[in-house]
Each structure stands twice: as structure tokens, then as C-alpha cells.
Design a protein around this motif. Structure first.
Motif, PDB file in Angstrom:
ATOM      1  N   PRO A  44       0.751  -1.359  -0.039  1.00 37.53           N
ATOM      2  CA  PRO A  44       0.060  -0.548  -0.157  1.00 37.53           C
ATOM      3  C   PRO A  44       0.647   1.404  -0.295  1.00 37.53           C
ATOM      4  O   PRO A  44       1.647   0.824   0.052  1.00 37.53           O
ATOM      5  CB  PRO A  44      -0.469  -0.645   1.380  1.00 37.53           C
ATOM      6  CG  PRO A  44      -0.762  -0.982   1.962  1.00 37.53           C
ATOM      7  CD  PRO A  44       0.477  -2.423   1.260  1.00 37.53           C
ATOM      8  N   LEU A  45       0.270   2.506  -0.609  1.00 38.61           N
ATOM      9  CA  LEU A  45       1.014   4.247  -0.854  1.00 38.61           C
ATOM     10  C   LEU A  45       1.616   3.749   1.517  1.00 38.61           C
ATOM     11  O   LEU A  45       0.607   3.911   2.071  1.00 38.61           O
ATOM     12  CB  LEU A  45      -0.067   4.560  -0.961  1.00 38.61           C
ATOM     13  CG  LEU A  45      -0.054   4.634  -2.639  1.00 38.61           C
ATOM     14  CD1 LEU A  45      -0.759   6.157  -2.845  1.00 38.61           C
ATOM     15  CD2 LEU A  45       0.755   5.242  -3.014  1.00 38.61           C
ATOM     16  N   GLY A  46       2.756   4.647   1.035  1.00 38.73           N
ATOM     17  CA  GLY A  46       2.772   4.448   2.473  1.00 38.73           C
ATOM     18  C   GLY A  46       4.455   5.375   2.309  1.00 38.73           C
ATOM     19  O   GLY A  46       5.157   5.076   0.948  1.00 38.73           O
ATOM     20  N   LYS A  52      10.866  -1.704   2.849  1.00 42.31           N
ATOM     21  CA  LYS A  52      11.515  -2.928   2.898  1.00 42.31           C
ATOM     22  C   LYS A  52       9.655  -3.597   2.684  1.00 42.31           C
ATOM     23  O   LYS A  52      10.350  -4.795   1.729  1.00 42.31           O
ATOM     24  CB  LYS A  52      11.294  -3.284   4.171  1.00 42.31           C
ATOM     25  CG  LYS A  52      13.180  -2.729   4.464  1.00 42.31           C
ATOM     26  CD  LYS A  52      13.323  -3.114   6.010  1.00 42.31           C
ATOM     27  CE  LYS A  52      14.430  -2.077   6.427  1.00 42.31           C
ATOM     28  NZ  LYS A  52      14.962  -2.532   8.126  1.00 42.31           N
ATOM     29  N   THR A  53       9.176  -3.300   2.624  1.00 41.54           N
ATOM     30  CA  THR A  53       7.812  -3.665   2.181  1.00 41.54           C
ATOM     31  C   THR A  53       7.859  -4.325   0.484  1.00 41.54           C
ATOM     32  O   THR A  53       7.192  -5.175   0.141  1.00 41.54           O
ATOM     33  CB  THR A  53       6.486  -3.826   3.292  1.00 41.54           C
ATOM     34  OG1 THR A  53       6.395  -3.779   4.563  1.00 41.54           O
ATOM     35  CG2 THR A  53       5.125  -4.241   2.488  1.00 41.54           C
ATOM     36  N   ALA A  80       8.079 -10.521  -5.389  1.00 40.42           N
ATOM     37  CA  ALA A  80       7.403 -11.988  -4.711  1.00 40.42           C
ATOM     38  C   ALA A  80       6.446 -11.614  -6.412  1.00 40.42           C
ATOM     39  O   ALA A  80       5.611 -12.836  -6.004  1.00 40.42           O
ATOM     40  CB  ALA A  80       6.601 -11.571  -3.898  1.00 40.42           C
ATOM     41  N   VAL A  81       6.623 -11.309  -7.035  1.00 41.46           N
ATOM     42  CA  VAL A  81       5.713 -10.896  -8.675  1.00 41.46           C
ATOM     43  C   VAL A  81       6.044 -11.393  -9.527  1.00 41.46           C
ATOM     44  O   VAL A  81       7.819 -11.890  -9.679  1.00 41.46           O
ATOM     45  CB  VAL A  81       5.872  -9.250  -8.638  1.00 41.46           C
ATOM     46  CG1 VAL A  81       5.236  -9.903 -10.143  1.00 41.46           C
ATOM     47  CG2 VAL A  81       5.537  -8.301  -8.667  1.00 41.46           C
ATOM     48  N   ARG A  82       5.355 -13.152  -9.500  1.00 36.25           N
ATOM     49  CA  ARG A  82       5.882 -14.656 -10.507  1.00 36.25           C
ATOM     50  C   ARG A  82       5.297 -13.919 -11.612  1.00 36.25           C
ATOM     51  O   ARG A  82       3.858 -14.346 -11.863  1.00 36.25           O
ATOM     52  CB  ARG A  82       5.695 -15.659  -9.700  1.00 36.25           C
ATOM     53  CG  ARG A  82       6.520 -15.712  -8.719  1.00 36.25           C
ATOM     54  CD  ARG A  82       7.753 -15.446  -8.623  1.00 36.25           C
ATOM     55  NE  ARG A  82       9.241 -16.266  -7.453  1.00 36.25           N
ATOM     56  CZ  ARG A  82       9.599 -15.025  -6.567  1.00 36.25           C
ATOM     57  NH1 ARG A  82       9.449 -13.690  -7.739  1.00 36.25           N
ATOM     58  NH2 ARG A  82      10.026 -15.071  -6.179  1.00 36.25           N
ATOM     59  N   ALA A  83       5.648 -13.803 -12.649  1.00 37.79           N
ATOM     60  CA  ALA A  83       5.240 -14.044 -14.001  1.00 37.79           C
ATOM     61  C   ALA A  83       4.290 -14.955 -14.231  1.00 37.79           C
ATOM     62  O   ALA A  83       5.274 -16.173 -14.767  1.00 37.79           O
ATOM     63  CB  ALA A  83       6.755 -13.294 -14.686  1.00 37.79           C
TER      64      ALA A  83
END
Length: 187
Positions: free
Chosen positions: A58-60, A65-66, A73-76
């Protein structure tokens, strides 16, 4: 800065990406981009990949780090639901605008290597964003040239990137073109 990252199956290809796949090249460029986003600026991530379309970070302001963990973690895999992704990005930036009482700049940064799936062309949501919000849509088209539905001169900002260096440069231009407001200049 709310990033929409394409994690479609074509991002596994190595074309234009300097010996790694386009997903890896995009993540590396986005890591450098996130490192240079000012600490007092909000940053968020939405992706579409094997697990669907969803906000990953989320926007922050204190979320780097997040953001980095979510990026890794994005997996095509799967499709290119651009309309759905941009709509979710629009909603996240609208929520942020309400929290900030409309002050500031709002950038939807799309990194993609392909055209939208059937039924997912983003034209209507882009029309809404351009006509009714202060959000700036900035797209980096990775290895797809100038012909893309998000390349709408005068309405969106589009950069074609044919290699990882051009991808990184396009992302850095997002920051370079952002206005800097200095409060003591207002009278």
C-alpha cells in the motif's frame, strides 16, 4: 507514486532485457527507482501475475522494505488485465488524495510489456483519470515500441524502453519531471 507492474507471462521472455527475463529487468529498474523516491513521498505497488491483480504494497512513506519484498514476490504468469489494474491504482490514489486533502502530486506509474487482454483495454479508465482527477499516468512500455493503448500524447506520458537502461532512465524521468514545491515561495 503508485506503481502498476505487469507480471504477465510475456514478462518471462528475454527479448530486449539484457540476458535476464523482462520481469527480472523490470524489478531491478524498480528497485533503483524506489531507492531514489524521496523518503517523504508515498510509494505503493500493485501487480498482476500468477496470483491475480492486487495491491502488493500500500501507499506509504516508511514502506520501502515491504515494497522491495512485494516486488520480489511478483511471479510472471497469465494475462494482462490493464483496465482492472489501472482502476485499482486509481482507487488507491483517490484514497490517498482524500487523506492529503488533495494536496500534492499523484503519479500512476505503469511498467508493461504488452497490450491489454480482450475486454481489458484501459481507454475508459484513462479518460476518467485525465478528465476528472489530477493523477498523471506515466507508462514505460518495455520492448513494445510506441504502439500501445496507454500512449496517448497530451493525455498520458509514455516512454518506450528497448533495453534495461532505457527502462531505468524512463523511471528516473518520472522523478525528474515531478514538481518540487517549496513552501517559503508562496505568499
Amino acid at each position: 507514486y503508485y506503481v502498476v507492474l505487469d507480471g504477465s507471462g510475456s514478462m518471462r521472455e528475454q527479448r530486449c532485457s539484457g540476458g535476464v527475463n523482462k520481469s527480472q529487468a523490470s524489478k531491478a529498474a524498480l528497485r533503483k527507482f524506489a531507492d531514489t523516491v524521496p523518503a517523504d513521498a508515498n510509494l505503493g505497488l500493485l501487480a498482476f501475475d500468477y496470483s491475480g491483480v492486487s495491491e502488493r504494497s500500500p501507499l506509504g512513506m516508511k514502506n520501502r522494505k515491504t515494497f522491495f519484498a512485494s516486488l520480489e514476490a511478483v511471479r510472471a504468469d497469465k494475462n494482462t488485465p490493464l483496465r482492472s489494474a489501472i482502476t485499482l491504482g486509481l482507487r488507491a490514489l483517490e484514497r490517498q488524495a482524500r487523506r492529503q486533502l488533495g494536496y500534492g502530486e499523484y503519479h500512476l506509474v505503469v511498467v508493461t510489456d504488452g497490450e491489454a487482454d480482450k475486454g481489458q483495454r484501459p481507454d475508459q479508465v484513462v479518460d476518467y483519470v485525465v478528465d476528472h482527477t489530477p493523477i498523471i499516468i506515466r507508462t514505460i512500455g518495455f520492448c513494445i515500441g510506441e504502439e500501445h493503448s496507454l500512449n496517448q500524447p497530451g493525455r498520458t506520458i509514455y516512454k518506450a524502453a528497448d533495453n534495461p537502461e532505457a527502462l531505468g532512465k524512463g523511471l528516473q524521468e518520472v522523478l525528474a519531471e515531478a514538481e518540487t514545491f517549496v513552501l517559503d515561495r508562496f505568499e
